[in-house]
Each structure stands twice: as structure tokens, then as C-alpha cells.
Write a protein that holds these residues in place. Structure first.
Motif, PDB file in Angstrom:
ATOM      1  N   GLN A   1      43.380 -20.067  29.981  1.00  0.00           N
ATOM      2  CA  GLN A   1      43.342 -18.647  30.323  1.00  0.00           C
ATOM      3  C   GLN A   1      42.535 -18.380  31.597  1.00  0.00           C
ATOM      4  OE1 GLN A   1      45.261 -16.283  28.972  1.00  0.00           O
ATOM      5  NE2 GLN A   1      46.123 -18.031  27.871  1.00  0.00           N
ATOM      6  N   ALA A   2      42.682 -19.239  32.584  1.00  0.00           N
ATOM      7  CA  ALA A   2      41.913 -19.021  33.812  1.00  0.00           C
ATOM      8  C   ALA A   2      42.804 -19.139  35.034  1.00  0.00           C
ATOM      9  CB  ALA A   2      40.759 -20.021  33.913  1.00  0.00           C
ATOM     10  N   GLY A   3      42.452 -18.362  36.029  1.00  0.00           N
ATOM     11  CA  GLY A   3      43.093 -18.463  37.335  1.00  0.00           C
ATOM     12  C   GLY A   3      42.220 -19.307  38.244  1.00  0.00           C
ATOM     13  N   HIS A   4      42.063 -18.819  39.503  1.00  0.00           N
ATOM     14  CA  HIS A   4      41.303 -19.606  40.470  1.00  0.00           C
ATOM     15  C   HIS A   4      39.798 -19.521  40.221  1.00  0.00           C
ATOM     16  CE1 HIS A   4      40.684 -21.817  44.132  1.00  0.00           C
ATOM     17  NE2 HIS A   4      40.010 -20.837  44.692  1.00  0.00           N
TER      18      HIS A   4
ATOM     19  N   ASP B   1      31.403 -43.453  44.494  1.00  0.00           N
ATOM     20  CA  ASP B   1      31.319 -44.066  43.169  1.00  0.00           C
ATOM     21  C   ASP B   1      30.300 -43.316  42.312  1.00  0.00           C
ATOM     22  OD1 ASP B   1      31.646 -45.775  41.069  1.00  0.00           O
ATOM     23  OD2 ASP B   1      30.240 -47.274  41.859  1.00  0.00           O
ATOM     24  N   VAL B   2      30.643 -42.124  41.901  1.00  0.00           N
ATOM     25  CA  VAL B   2      29.787 -41.362  40.986  1.00  0.00           C
ATOM     26  C   VAL B   2      30.697 -40.740  39.944  1.00  0.00           C
ATOM     27  CG1 VAL B   2      27.994 -40.811  42.676  1.00  0.00           C
ATOM     28  CG2 VAL B   2      29.943 -39.252  42.383  1.00  0.00           C
ATOM     29  N   PRO B   3      30.131 -40.329  38.807  1.00  0.00           N
ATOM     30  CA  PRO B   3      30.962 -39.636  37.815  1.00  0.00           C
ATOM     31  C   PRO B   3      31.546 -38.362  38.414  1.00  0.00           C
ATOM     32  CG  PRO B   3      28.832 -40.238  36.883  1.00  0.00           C
ATOM     33  CD  PRO B   3      28.749 -40.508  38.341  1.00  0.00           C
ATOM     34  N   VAL B   4      32.800 -38.103  38.130  1.00  0.00           N
ATOM     35  CA  VAL B   4      33.486 -36.930  38.663  1.00  0.00           C
ATOM     36  C   VAL B   4      34.144 -36.170  37.518  1.00  0.00           C
ATOM     37  CG1 VAL B   4      35.340 -36.110  40.173  1.00  0.00           C
ATOM     38  CG2 VAL B   4      33.970 -38.110  40.851  1.00  0.00           C
ATOM     39  N   ALA B   5      33.938 -34.866  37.489  1.00  0.00           N
ATOM     40  CA  ALA B   5      34.667 -34.011  36.550  1.00  0.00           C
ATOM     41  C   ALA B   5      35.490 -33.027  37.355  1.00  0.00           C
ATOM     42  CB  ALA B   5      33.688 -33.261  35.655  1.00  0.00           C
ATOM     43  N   VAL B   6      36.666 -32.697  36.845  1.00  0.00           N
ATOM     44  CA  VAL B   6      37.514 -31.721  37.533  1.00  0.00           C
ATOM     45  C   VAL B   6      37.928 -30.658  36.514  1.00  0.00           C
ATOM     46  CG1 VAL B   6      39.585 -31.361  38.925  1.00  0.00           C
ATOM     47  CG2 VAL B   6      38.390 -33.579  39.013  1.00  0.00           C
ATOM     48  N   VAL B   7      37.764 -29.414  36.903  1.00  0.00           N
ATOM     49  CA  VAL B   7      38.157 -28.297  36.035  1.00  0.00           C
ATOM     50  C   VAL B   7      39.139 -27.446  36.825  1.00  0.00           C
ATOM     51  CG1 VAL B   7      37.351 -26.343  34.671  1.00  0.00           C
ATOM     52  CG2 VAL B   7      35.828 -28.294  35.068  1.00  0.00           C
ATOM     53  N   TRP B   8      40.254 -27.087  36.199  1.00  0.00           N
ATOM     54  CA  TRP B   8      41.255 -26.319  36.942  1.00  0.00           C
ATOM     55  C   TRP B   8      41.866 -25.250  36.053  1.00  0.00           C
ATOM     56  CZ3 TRP B   8      42.629 -29.657  41.458  1.00  0.00           C
ATOM     57  CH2 TRP B   8      43.102 -28.873  42.546  1.00  0.00           C
ATOM     58  N   GLY B   9      41.947 -24.054  36.535  1.00  0.00           N
ATOM     59  CA  GLY B   9      42.593 -22.986  35.780  1.00  0.00           C
ATOM     60  C   GLY B   9      44.100 -23.199  35.802  1.00  0.00           C
TER      61      GLY B   9
ATOM     62  N   LEU C   1      43.163  -9.671  45.963  1.00  0.00           N
ATOM     63  CA  LEU C   1      42.223 -10.269  45.023  1.00  0.00           C
ATOM     64  C   LEU C   1      42.866 -10.599  43.667  1.00  0.00           C
ATOM     65  CD1 LEU C   1      39.054  -8.109  45.752  1.00  0.00           C
ATOM     66  CD2 LEU C   1      39.675 -10.328  46.714  1.00  0.00           C
ATOM     67  N   ALA C   2      43.991  -9.949  43.387  1.00  0.00           N
ATOM     68  CA  ALA C   2      44.679 -10.221  42.120  1.00  0.00           C
ATOM     69  C   ALA C   2      45.051 -11.696  42.002  1.00  0.00           C
ATOM     70  CB  ALA C   2      45.922  -9.342  42.006  1.00  0.00           C
ATOM     71  N   ALA C   3      45.241 -12.362  43.145  1.00  0.00           N
ATOM     72  CA  ALA C   3      45.600 -13.788  43.122  1.00  0.00           C
ATOM     73  C   ALA C   3      44.479 -14.653  42.560  1.00  0.00           C
ATOM     74  CB  ALA C   3      45.962 -14.258  44.535  1.00  0.00           C
ATOM     75  N   LEU C   4      43.258 -14.101  42.505  1.00  0.00           N
ATOM     76  CA  LEU C   4      42.107 -14.914  42.107  1.00  0.00           C
ATOM     77  C   LEU C   4      42.002 -15.118  40.601  1.00  0.00           C
ATOM     78  CD1 LEU C   4      39.324 -13.415  44.425  1.00  0.00           C
ATOM     79  CD2 LEU C   4      40.357 -15.686  44.622  1.00  0.00           C
ATOM     80  N   PHE C   5      42.515 -14.170  39.835  1.00  0.00           N
ATOM     81  CA  PHE C   5      42.248 -14.164  38.387  1.00  0.00           C
ATOM     82  C   PHE C   5      43.523 -14.261  37.570  1.00  0.00           C
ATOM     83  CE2 PHE C   5      38.907 -11.727  40.480  1.00  0.00           C
ATOM     84  CZ  PHE C   5      37.756 -12.322  39.980  1.00  0.00           C
ATOM     85  N   ALA C   6      43.421 -14.875  36.398  1.00  0.00           N
ATOM     86  CA  ALA C   6      44.558 -14.888  35.473  1.00  0.00           C
ATOM     87  C   ALA C   6      44.843 -13.462  35.016  1.00  0.00           C
ATOM     88  CB  ALA C   6      44.242 -15.769  34.273  1.00  0.00           C
ATOM     89  N   ASP C   7      43.755 -12.694  34.795  1.00  0.00           N
ATOM     90  CA  ASP C   7      43.903 -11.301  34.378  1.00  0.00           C
ATOM     91  C   ASP C   7      43.563 -10.399  35.563  1.00  0.00           C
ATOM     92  OD1 ASP C   7      43.737  -8.778  33.375  1.00  0.00           O
ATOM     93  OD2 ASP C   7      41.943  -9.154  32.143  1.00  0.00           O
TER      94      ASP C   7
ATOM     95  N   LEU D   1      34.217 -30.737  40.268  1.00  0.00           N
ATOM     96  CA  LEU D   1      35.107 -30.038  41.197  1.00  0.00           C
ATOM     97  C   LEU D   1      35.862 -28.962  40.418  1.00  0.00           C
ATOM     98  CD1 LEU D   1      36.503 -33.223  43.011  1.00  0.00           C
ATOM     99  CD2 LEU D   1      34.423 -31.910  43.525  1.00  0.00           C
ATOM    100  N   VAL D   2      35.658 -27.710  40.817  1.00  0.00           N
ATOM    101  CA  VAL D   2      36.318 -26.596  40.140  1.00  0.00           C
ATOM    102  C   VAL D   2      37.411 -26.084  41.070  1.00  0.00           C
ATOM    103  CG1 VAL D   2      35.987 -24.358  39.031  1.00  0.00           C
ATOM    104  CG2 VAL D   2      34.107 -26.034  39.064  1.00  0.00           C
ATOM    105  N   ALA D   3      38.670 -26.270  40.672  1.00  0.00           N
ATOM    106  CA  ALA D   3      39.813 -25.868  41.503  1.00  0.00           C
ATOM    107  C   ALA D   3      39.566 -26.228  42.963  1.00  0.00           C
ATOM    108  CB  ALA D   3      40.084 -24.372  41.347  1.00  0.00           C
ATOM    109  N   PRO D   4      39.320 -27.510  43.233  1.00  0.00           N
ATOM    110  CA  PRO D   4      38.878 -27.883  44.574  1.00  0.00           C
ATOM    111  C   PRO D   4      39.988 -27.816  45.617  1.00  0.00           C
ATOM    112  CG  PRO D   4      39.250 -29.841  43.269  1.00  0.00           C
ATOM    113  CD  PRO D   4      39.420 -28.669  42.336  1.00  0.00           C
TER     114      PRO D   4
END
Lengths: 337, 369, 331
Positions: free
Chosen positions: B345-348, B315-323, B259-265, B228-231
Motif C-alpha cells: 500500500q505504498a507509492g514513492h 560489500d556491505v549488507p543492503v536492504a531495498v524497500v519499494w512501494g 504531487l499525486a504521483a508521489l503517493f499510493a493514496d 535503499l528506499v525506492a532508489p
């Protein structure tokens, strides 16, 4: 799904999709089917250069051939537009505006204003413009500035198959009268076009290429000429920003001014003859609104103030080419006070 | 050529990319390179991004100069262990240079596109790689399969990787019905069924994160893992202003500030990105789809989705990545989740901003059993 | 769909219909005579072209029309507007250049229009209307409404290419269109006996493969009859007709025209041919309408025109805020 199709196919697809979507859309013009009343085939031509081919059988009764009688059928398209249809009339060559101009500029263009905002005239007049086919003085002109001059008309000059389709769909759905100018030397130009219907709004310029050294505003087919010049220029380290206004009325002045404010230099490329054309109009705009940003005088690359010549030796000199654009860019980039 | 000499080639990022330019070499000749290290900044006519190394060794030779237009698949540089003789590298570099100058570069195979019919809708996808296990990438609100361009290619080295267009997006049918998670999850599961994929690792970004959770809850047997990436669907915060601004923008000029809200930069918000998104937004039916999906995401200014209960059933392996700097679905939304990997260093748009973090997370979770 | 729509055209008029027709003609006359008088005071700006004397034409045709039908008019358009149902007070306000006018003061006398009534505008361009009417007729035909288009034009426009092209196209496409050539004897200051090379404008119909009819334009009943036949034919899919209506106008080409090119035909026409007088004589002699009923209409019309002028004079003019609006629907 996007696929590569021609400018001609993009226009045909736009017409077909809108006819499918809205049964008030009709198509009319000289030989738009071709063969009316003749012993041979119906839909013999599908327009003199084949843009409307196939629509006649697909949309029975909605593709009308006309006599060679531009005042009557252009006027009829306009009258029909006030009465609930969305006609797309083909004025075969823009040069033929001379025989039907009253219906366009005194009637269609003025209804809404002179009737106090109570008229709606959703007509599209498709017309071919431009030099390069050795078609000589009465079949080659780039007369969009004349229509641009008239309040009440919208004027569209697409530069690619993608634009041709999206701007045509927008033109048909638009409630104001639209003059849709197709460059006759571009019908076989190909490009990526989505299969889905889509629109491109009027008055929003496309930025075809980003660059910081000079702004090139180019109209219609001149966009590809400017791109060719920009490639050459990039090799010598000059990065040109190319702006394609897409519609000359309304004109996206904001995008042009923003770009010139960044680059400080302007070259306008317009296939029209040089007096009162888009090059002079855009130059005047920039000189007035962005004078403080200009680092060099504005250059205009246009046709000469002559009719379009016939002989290839002359016509090739008449049409602005990449070399002339590149030279103009060099002039503004190298200019010193 | 000595097998120990590995070519770094111009990647194919997205279906329409045919060439690109190196705008900066991040690594220099002689540098030790690890798998995943950034080698160079690449600019295409559509997008700019960092090229990561898929090999390890020493960067022995740089072939493509900064600013040179290089076709996809052409050699940019050579990586080899330090013990490969210079003469061999010179020879390989000469060949590569000749190939580049002649323009005779064999086109690398890009993703294969296709479509399936699911519940009356056409669902388009791009597939890359021939790995035994399948990964399916599910984009977020207003995105499409191309938004995975920096992730799909590296993942394809070990997996078969599908990126799909959800209903209402990309080249898929624009009708989204009631816009519910069920419709969207149905499209993902339908793709698996139609392509004969028994089980897949699902990766979802933003709205796509909620979609893959819903898909896993509906058909757990088909799902091997979730990344799940910024779910969406977790926590209590959502940038309603961004979502509405995106849905309602009528021009490049109106859209770009949102669109500026989408990125850290915010520098990543190029004119081209705004143009591409407007091209999408102007397709018939997209307005309606985005409107319907806005109703799925928002309840007033609050999030309307809560998929935490669904996730707890799975019941499965779950990874979560969040900026860490996510301004659309703030990273604090991940507080209730286990083992969230926060990317500084990441936004959405983590998968565009720091793709290696997403690639690493997917690789890790697909290896967990 | 066409089958269920009415194509019936009334050739007969009952008492009420006669009174309505009379009211229309009387309103046009009173409107024009009042504009003539008010123009002389200097209060009305611009060009004004009056329709007095020609009332039977607009009325005799438009009495057959309904909301499906559209008309195009000329610079001498007040009569056509009134006959097609445009609001008289709004018309007067428009002529005075007021914000309350039919076109918010942006059109003036030569551009009064009301598309909601199928009135496609008076037209400042001689020959501007006939091609447009091919279009409204085409729309009616495509949509199967049974509607017709009527182009009113003058003897001057009968020589314009636009008109001749429209006649041809209407015939080629078999459009439900009626072309009413109002031959009042003069195009500006030039006699139609000189400028029209044919003996009659209607003779040109043969060259376009359609019926051509000549009627006495001072006779409401003659116009009514000819229009009934043409409109019925058009509604039934029988194609276009050219009707030439002959008469004279009572005033100059425009207000201020000294009319030195004319003989004394106006006095004779007013005395012996006038459409209102002939109408009154005929309907009272047949007993279909009482003279008192007509007198009552006259009084009502006088009141209406008085009120229209009074309200127009009192109405506000457009403001600077109106200058740049209504050019486009969206720009």
C-alpha cells in the motif's frame, strides 16, 4: 535556517538582502536614515518605526533621507525607476498619499499603458496603514482599496513576518510599480522566517487554515483576527477556512471561489471603511461567480463609515475584532431561508 | 508509577511541531498491542500520520480524546501488561489527565539541529537518539531532512539518527555545483567526517538512494550498511513528467497535481504539503539547483543514472524497500536487485506512507553482520 | 568612473550643427502647423496643444543632450519629443490614434513618449514632470553616468507644489537637473503676469538655492547659451539650474481655443520675433550657412510631414485585442 523574527526585522532583512544582491536597489524616504544635516548621529532613526535601521551604514550612498516633500521624492523614486534604479521609497503613512497621489496614480501607474507598453517602472512604495495605535484620523487609515482601484499598480498587504519578507523581495524584483502596505501594529509580531532570500508570488492567496463550514477572507492584520475567531469557532464545532489574499492587486480570485464553492458561506474581514473596499469587491466577485454555491448571504466585517477615532474607547470599537468575526460566521452558518 | 505502565506520548514530528490532535483512535482500550502497531491517527498543523506503539502490552487507558489539542510529550494513552491492577492505572490516568489539563507538560527533546561545512557548502542536519551506531537518512529530489519525521524518531530508540539536507535542499547551501552524484555523495561523506562518525548505516530515498550507493562506493570503510528506499539509478523507468512538473511548478496550483504521483493514496497530497514545497522552491537558488539535479536524473525522458555497477563494488549488507504502487520510479526498477521488500500500500514516499516498513528494514539490516 | 565620461558641453556650433538645429525647429513648426490644419478637418481626435512659436526652447536645450540624458515634458509636448529624437512619423500616427503610433494609439498627443530616447513623456498633468526628473537625475548621479535630467514645464506648472518641491529636492540632493520654465504668457486662458506672484519665475530660483536665468525664448542662441552653461554645471556635479524661457505661443491653449483673452501679440511675434526667421537671418548674415541649404531643409521637412500624415491616415487603428494589454509587465 528559519528562525523567529519580527515583521520589522523581516522587512529590514529583505531590504538588506536585495540591496546586497542588486546595487540598483536604493532606499529613500523621510528619516529613512534620520539625522541628515544634523549635528548628532547619522542613521538616528532608521525610519520612523525603525524598519530601515542599519542600512545607511551598510550601504553607503544608497539610503537617502528626503525633505518632508512626498510629491518630490515619491516622484523622484518613480523617475529613477524609469532610468535603471530599483528604488524603495517610504511614504511614511498611507494617509499621506493625499499629497503625492498624482505621482503614483497618474504617473507611475499609467506609464506602461499610455506609452504603449514601452515603459518599465520597478518602484516600490512602502507605506504604513492601519488603526490601533491611537494615531487618530490622519495616521491610521487602511487605504489600500484606493490603490487597488488603480490599473497599473500592484498592491501588497502582508499578514505575517514570513509574508513580509518574501513579498518585499518579490516587490523589489517585480518590474511593475508596487504599493507595499505594512500594518503599523504588526511590526513587533514575530514568526518563523527563513534566513535565505525567497519570494512569494503576487496573486497567490495563502490558505491560513483549512475548514469546510465557512470561508473567511481576511486582509493584512485581519488575518490574525480571523484566526483568533476561528479558534473560538472550532470549539463550537464550526471549522472556518481562512484565506489571506496577500495581494489585493492582483487578487487570487480562484482560491477564494474554490473555497466558497466548498463551504457555501463567505465572511470577508477588511479593516478598510465599508464603501468600495476589499470586502465589497470580494463579495461582488463571489456573488457573481459562485452564486449557486452560496448557502447564506455574505457577511462583511469592516470598519464603520467614519474617520478613525482617537479615543481608545472609540478606536477599539472601530477595528474589526475576533468577536465580530465570530458573530458574522455564526450568522452565515445559522442562516435559514 | 509502576514501571510496567508505559506512557504513549504525543510524538514530535519535525522541528516545528509543538502540539497535535488525535483524529482517530485505531486501537481501543483492552486491545493487545505489539511493538509497531498503529495506535492512533495524529494530525498536526503540518502533517497527518499514524502513531505507532513503541511498547507491547494491553492498551489499558486512553487519556487524550479525539480532537483534543495535545502538546508534544503529553500522555495520550497508557499501555501495561494485563496483570497490572486497574487501580494503579486509574491513578496513573488521573495524573496524566491533570498534567494535560494544567498544560504543565515537559517538552520532549526533539532532534538537535546543526550544520557542518563541506567543500564550501553548509550542510544542515537534525540528529536524534544516543545509540552507539549511527544511521544517516538521505532524502530524495526536492525533499529534506523533515521528510523522515516518521522514521527518525522510532529509529532513534536504538541508534543515533542523522537526517541531512543535501546541497540544494532544505536549509543547506543551494549551490549544487554541477549537480553530480559526486557532489551529493561528497556532502554525505563530509557530514560523517566533520561529525567524527567513523562508520554509519546509510539510508537513501529516491535520488538519495543513488547518493548513498555512490558514497559507499567512494569510501566503503565508512559505510556499515545500505538501505535503499525506492532508489534512483536502477532499472529503466522514470517519471520524467513528474520530475519536470515538480521543477517547473510556479504555484501551489501548478504543483499540487504533480504531487499525486508521489503517493499510493492521492488524498495524502494536502494543501499544506504543496505550500511547504512551494516555500522551499521559492528560496533563492533552488530553481537552479533543481534544474541541475534534473540533468543528473534525466537523459531526455530516460533515467540518466545507473548505480548498479557501483553497488556491485560495495560489500556491505543492503536492504531495498519499494512501494508496489510507485509512480515515480516504478517498482519494476527493482527487478535486478536481490531481496527487495515490496510494500503493497505504498507509492514513492514509502517512508511517509508506510514508515514501519522502512524502520523494520533499517533495523534488520543494521543488525546483519 | 565619472572622470572618464564627457562633461564637455559645446558652446560653439559649426555649420552642420546649425543646420541640424534649424532642421529640428523647422520640423516642429511644420509638424504643428500641419496638425493645426488637419485638426480643423475633424480627423484628429481629442485634445491637441501646439508648440509653434516655442521651437527655440526645446531645440536650444536638447541639442546639448545625448542618450544619458532624460527629459520630461508637458501637455504641449510635440516640440520636446521631436527635439529629443522621437520618430516624427510615429508621433503623427499616435496623434491620429493609430496602432503604428509611438504608443500604439494608447497615449495620444499628451502622452507621446520614447524612453529609449530618454523622452519620459509628454504629460497631461500640469507639474507632473519635475519630480520625475529628480528621479532620472538621481539615477544618473547614482550610476555615475554624467547624465542630466531636464524638466520642461510651463508658467502654469511653476505654481504647482510638485514643481516647487522638485526644485527644493534637486537642490537638497544637488542633482544634475535643469528646470526649464517655458513662460508663454498664459496658463490656459490666464495670464502669467497675474498668476505668477513673482516678477519672474526665475526669481524663485534664489529661494531654492540655485541659479535662475531668464532668456529670450525666440532666440535660439540665447537658449542654447544658457542651457550650455546649466548643463555643463550639472554634468560636473554643480547641481541644478532654473531657466525661464519667455515667449508666446502661436496657437491657442488647445486647438479650438478662440483666444478671446489675448491681444494681438501673436501677429507681432510671427512678424518680428519668430525664432526661425531670426535664426535664418543670423546664420546667413554671418555666412555660416547658405540660404539655399536652409531652403533645402525646408523642402525635406515638408516632404517628411506630408509622408507622416499620409502614412498615419492609412495606418490601422488598434483593435479590441489591444485594449487590455500593456497595463502590467506581468499580472
Amino acid at each position: 535556517m528559519a528562525r523567529t523574527i519580527s515583521y520589522r526585522e523581516a522587512l529590514n532583512e529583505a531590504l538588506a538582502q536585495e540591496m546586497e544582491r542588486d546595487e540598483s536597489v536604493i532606499v529613500l524616504g523621510e528619516d529613512n536614515a534620520g539625522g541628515a544635516g544634523s549635528p548628532g548621529e547619522d542613521d538616528a532613526w532608521g525610519g520612523v518605526l525603525g524598519v530601515t535601521k542599519g542600512l545607511y551604514h551598510r550601504f553607503p550612498g544608497r539610503v537617502l533621507d528626503t525633505p518632508i516633500s512626498e510629491s518630490a521624492f515619491v516622484g523622484a523614486a518613480i523617475g529613477a525607476a524609469t532610468s535603471g534604479l530599483r528604488p524603495v521609497a517610504e511614504l511614511m503613512f498611507i494617509d499621506f498619499m493625499g499629497v503625492c497621489f498624482d505621482q503614483i496614480f497618474n504617473q507611475a501607474a499609467k506609464f506602461r499603458y499610455m506609452f504603449g507598453g514601452k515603459a518599465k517602472t520597478p518602484v516600490v512604495i512602502r507605506t504604513m496603514y492601519g488603526a490601533g495605535l491611537r494615531a487618530a484620523a490622519q495616521h491610521s487609515q487602511a487605504l489600500y482599496p484606493i490603490f487597488t482601484h488603480i490599473p497599473g499598480l500592484k498592491v501588497v498587504v502582508p499578514s505575517s513576518p514570513y509574508e513580509a519578507k518574501g513579498l518585499m523581495i518579490q516587490s523589489i524584483r517585480d518590474d511593475d510599480p508596487v504599493i507595499f502596505c505594512e500594518h503599523k501594529a504588526m511590526y513587533d509580531v514575530t514568526g518563523e522566517v527563513p534566513e535565505d532570500s525567497y519570494t512569494i508570488p503576487f496573486g497567490e492567496a495563502g490558505v491560513v487554515r483549512d475548514g469546510d463550514d465557512v470561508t473567511i477572507v481576511a486582509i493584512g492584520r485581519m488575518v490574525s483576527v480571523a484566526e483568533e475567531a476561528a479558534k473560538q469557532l472550532a470549539d463550537s464545532g464550526v471549522e472556518a477556512e481562512i484565506i489571506d489574499p496577500r495581494t489585493t492587486s492582483p487578487l487570487d480570485t480562484e482560491t477564494i471561489l474554490e473555497s466558497v464553492e466548498n463551504t457555501g458561506r463567505l465572511v470577508v474581514v477588511d479593516e478598510a471603511t465599508p464603501r468600495c473596499n476589499l470586502a465589497t469587491d470580494i463579495s461582488a466577485l463571489v456573488a457573481k461567480e459562485a452564486f449557486g454555491s452560496l448557502r447564506a448571504p455574505i457577511e462583511m466585517v469592516t470598519a464603520p463609515h467614519t474617520p478613525v477615532p482617537f479615543s481608545d474607547a472609540l478606536e477599539d470599537l472601530y477595528i474589526p475584532d475576533a468577536q465580530r468575526v465570530a458573530n458574522a460566521v455564526k450568522t452565515v452558518v445559522e442562516w435559514k431561508r | 508509577m509502576n514501571d510496567a505502565i508505559r506512557k504513549v506520548v504525543m510524538p514530535k514530528w519535525g522541528l516545528s511541531m509543538t502540539s497535535g490532535k488525535v483524529t482517530e483512535w485505531i486501537a481501543s482500550e483492552g486491545d493487545e498491542i505489539a511493538d509497531g502497531d498503529d495506535l492512533a491517527e495524529i494530525d498536526t498543523d503540518k502533517i497527518a500520520g499514524a502513531l505507532e506503539s513503541a511498547d507491547e502490552g494491553v492498551l489499558r487507558r486512553i487519556i487524550a480524546q479525539v480532537g483534543e489539542d495535545v502538546p508534544v510529550g503529553a500522555t495520550l494513552a497508557l499501555i501495561a501488561p494485563a496483570d497490572v491492577p486497574d487501580a494503579e492505572l486509574d491513578e496513573a490516568a488521573l495524573l496524566a489527565r491533570e498534567e494535560l489539563d494544567s498544560g504543565a507538560v515537559a517538552e520532549v527533546a526533539g532532534p538537535v539541529t546543526g550544520s557542518v561545512e563541506v567543500e564550501g557548502r553548509t550542510i544542515c542536519f537534525a540528529a536524534l537518539g544516543e545509540g552507539e551506531e549511527t544511521v544517516v537518512l538521505v532524502h530524495g529530489y526536492g525533499g529534506d531532512k523533515n521528510s523522515w519525521l516518521f522514521v527518525q524518531e522510532p529509529l532513534s530508540q536504538s541508534h543515533t539518527v542523522y537526517a541531512l539536507d543535501l546541497p540544494g535542499h532544505g536549509e543547506s547551501t543551494k549551490d549544487v555545483g554541477d549537480g553530480s552524484l559526486d557532489v551529493l555523495a561528497g556532502a554525505v561523506l563530509g557530514l560523517l567526517a566533520e561529525r567524527g562518525i567513523e562508520r554509519a548505516h546509510l539510508v537513501g530515498h529516491s535520488l538519495g538512494g543513488a547518493v548513498v550507493v555512490a558514497a559507499a562506493a567512494r569510501e566503503p570503510a565508512r559505510v556499515a550498511s545500505l538501505t535503499l528506499v525506492a532508489p534512483a539509478g536502477f532499472g529503466s523507468r522514470i517519471n520524467a513528467g513528474y520530475l519536470r512538473g515538480f521543477a517547473e511548478a510556479r504555484s501551489r496550483r501548478e504543483l499540487k497535481p504533480h504531487l499525486a504521483a508521489l503517493f499510493a493514496d492521492p488524498g495524502q497530497v494536502t494543501r499544506q504539503l504543496a505550500d511547504d514545497l512551494m516555500r522551499y522552491k521559492r528560496l533563492d537558488g533552488v530553481d537552479k539547483a533543481l534544474g541541475a539535479l534534473l540533468g543528473t536524473l534525466l537523459d531526455g525522458d530516460e533515467p540518466a543514472l545507473d548505480v548498479a555497477p557501483l553497488l556491485s563494488e560495495v560489500d556491505v549488507p543492503v536492504a531495498v524497500v519499494w512501494g508496489r504502487r510507485d509512480a515515480v520510479l516504478p517498482a519494476t526498477n527493482g527487478e535486478g536487485l536481490d531481496d527487495v521488500e515490496y510494500v503493497e500500500q505504498a507509492g514513492h514516499m514509502v517512508h511517509l506512507e508506510q514508515p514501519n516498513a522502512v524502520v523494520a528494514a533499517v533495523n534488520a539490516v543494521t543488525n546483519r553482520r | 568612473m565619472t572622470d572618464t565620461l564627457s562633461t564637455a558641453v559645446s558652446h560653439e556650433l559649426d555649420g552642420n550643427a546649425l543646420l541640424d538645429a534649424y532642421r529640428t525647429m523647422r520640423t516642429i513648426r511644420a509638424f504643428e502647423e500641419r496638425v493645426h490644419a488637419e485638426f480643423a478637418t475633424g480627423e484628429i481626435p481629442g485634445f491637441v496643444h501646439l508648440y509653434a512659436g516655442e521651437e527655440a526652447s526645446a531645440t536650444g536645450v536638447c541639442v546639448h543632450l545625448d542618450d544619458r540624458d532624460a527629459i520630461a515634458s508637458t501637455h504641449r509636448g510635440h516640440g520636446h519629443c521631436i527635439a529629443k529624437g522621437v520618430d516624427v512619423k510615429a508621433m503623427m500616427a499616435e496623434i491620429y490614434g493609430r496602432r503604428t503610433g509611438s504608443c500604439h494609439g494608447k497615449g495620444g498627443s499628451m502622452h507621446i513618449a520614447d524612453l529609449s530616447k530618454g523622452m519620459l513623456g509628454a504629460n497631461g498633468i500640469v507639474g507632473g514632470g519635475p519630480p520625475l526628473i529628480c528621479g532620472t537625475a538621481l539615477a544618473a548621479k547614482q550610476k555615475g553616468t554624467g547624465g542630466v535630467g531636464v524638466a520642461f514645464f510651463g508658467d502654469g506648472a511653476s505654481n504647482q507644489g510638485t514643481t516647487l518641491e522638485a526644485l527644493n529636492l534637486a537642490s537638497v540632493w544637488q542633482l544634475p537637473a535643469i528646470f526649464v520654465a517655458e513662460n508663454n504668457g498664459y496658463a490656459e486662458a490666464t495670464s502669467s503676469t497675474w498668476s505668477v506672484a513673482a516678477d519672474n519665475i526665475a526669481d524663485r530660483a534664489a529661494g531654492f538655492g540655485m541659479p535662475g536665468v531668464i532668456v529670450d525664448g525666440f532666440d535660439f542662441f540665447a537658449v542654447h547659451e544658457a542651457a550650455a552653461e546649466a548643463i555643463q554645471r550639472a554634468r560636473e556635479g554643480g547641481g541644478p539650474t532654473l531657466i525661464e524661457v519667455k515667449f508666446t505661443r502661436y496657437f491657442g491653449h488647445f486647438e479650438g481655443d478662440q483666444q478671446t483673452y489675448r491681444a494681438d501679440e501673436v501677429a507681432n511675434a510671427r512678424e518680428h520675433l519668430d525664432c526661425l526667421k531670426r535664426f535664418r537671418t543670423r546664420v546667413t548674415e554671418t555666412g555660416q550657412v547658405e540660404a539655399a541649404q536652409l531652403d533645402a531643409v525646408d523642402a525635406q521637412v515638408t516632404d517628411l510631414i506630408d509622408a507622416a500624415v499620409e502614412e498615419a491616415k492609412a495606418a490601422p487603428k488598434p483593435t479590441a485585442a489591444d485594449l487590455e494589454t500593456d497595463v502590467y509587465i506581468e499580472y
